[in-house]
Design an enzyme around this catalytic site. Sequence first.
Site, PDB file in Angstrom:
ATOM      1  N   GLU A   1      12.625  40.203  85.623  1.00  0.00           N
ATOM      2  CA  GLU A   1      14.004  40.380  85.156  1.00  0.00           C
ATOM      3  C   GLU A   1      14.660  39.020  84.901  1.00  0.00           C
ATOM      4  OE1 GLU A   1      15.037  43.152  84.270  1.00  0.00           O
ATOM      5  OE2 GLU A   1      13.908  44.639  85.409  1.00  0.00           O
TER       6      GLU A   1
ATOM      7  N   ASN B   1      15.684  37.658  81.244  1.00  0.00           N
ATOM      8  CA  ASN B   1      17.089  37.372  80.952  1.00  0.00           C
ATOM      9  C   ASN B   1      17.239  35.993  80.319  1.00  0.00           C
ATOM     10  OD1 ASN B   1      18.204  39.750  81.781  1.00  0.00           O
ATOM     11  ND2 ASN B   1      19.078  38.954  83.682  1.00  0.00           N
TER      12      ASN B   1
ATOM     13  N   ARG C   1      18.658  47.977  77.035  1.00  0.00           N
ATOM     14  CA  ARG C   1      18.281  47.332  78.299  1.00  0.00           C
ATOM     15  C   ARG C   1      19.077  47.821  79.489  1.00  0.00           C
ATOM     16  NH1 ARG C   1      17.741  41.611  79.562  1.00  0.00           N
ATOM     17  NH2 ARG C   1      16.308  42.350  81.129  1.00  0.00           N
TER      18      ARG C   1
END
Lengths: 143, 124
Positions: free
Chosen positions: A37, A41, A94
Amino acid sequence: MSVADNVALARVMVAAFAAQEEMTLTDLEEIKVAVSEAVSNSIIHGYDNDPNGVVILTAKLVDHALEIVVEDRGKGIADIEQAIQPSFSTDPDRMGLGFAFMQSLMDDFTVESHVGEGTRVFMVRKVKLGASALVEASVTMGG
Amino acid sequence: MKGEIELYLETVITQGILRIKAAGELDMAVANSFRQQVEDMMNQAMANDIILNLQDVAFIDSSGLGVILGRYKRVSAMGGKMAIVAPQPQVRRILELSGIMKIIEEYSTDEAAIQAVKGGRTIA
């Protein structure tokens, strides 16, 4: 480089590093998600998918904990509080869950970010340590 | 996007239901491929229901989850159903954490999912 398939590399690196110590498979799998994650990002939001961006991933085993830092020098987050809300997302698919997962899966989680300068995610997962403590590994993914 | 990977999906239409079997890791590297292939199949098959078999999926994060939820929204808008089959424990953990399992049912086999999806349909 901040290319998409480097995310898998990041997961493998951290899992392999963490597996030196007494961690359960669940621990490793959850850590992999948190790392995925954070790195995703940086690539997607920090660099807007620019493959030339640099993402720095550092993992450290110290004092019964795995510390992970994911840093980028991308565009930064204007409103961190808004960004970490699960419903917030600039991408309709997302779901804005990346930060929510990092918070849920790790024992400690902080985000520092400055617009135009970049973002730093710091995460901690508490583990049982074996004899080989105080080990550090770092990977810089960049072009 | 540089470094994107083409995701291999097995797809088949059974009793008007689009059955998809994914394998590997559902992260940002394959998300676009995953999304596009499922969209293309949904368009070609004209099927309103989807059964997504995750038996061979070893990893999922919010990028993969986002594709699943996006397809669920489309299926749901058309009055169809989506079911998930045989997620591995670590994948189920993430599905549960996201709350998606409150709106999408899980089954242990494709056959069980087909029966459930068909069973919910009103026969005119």
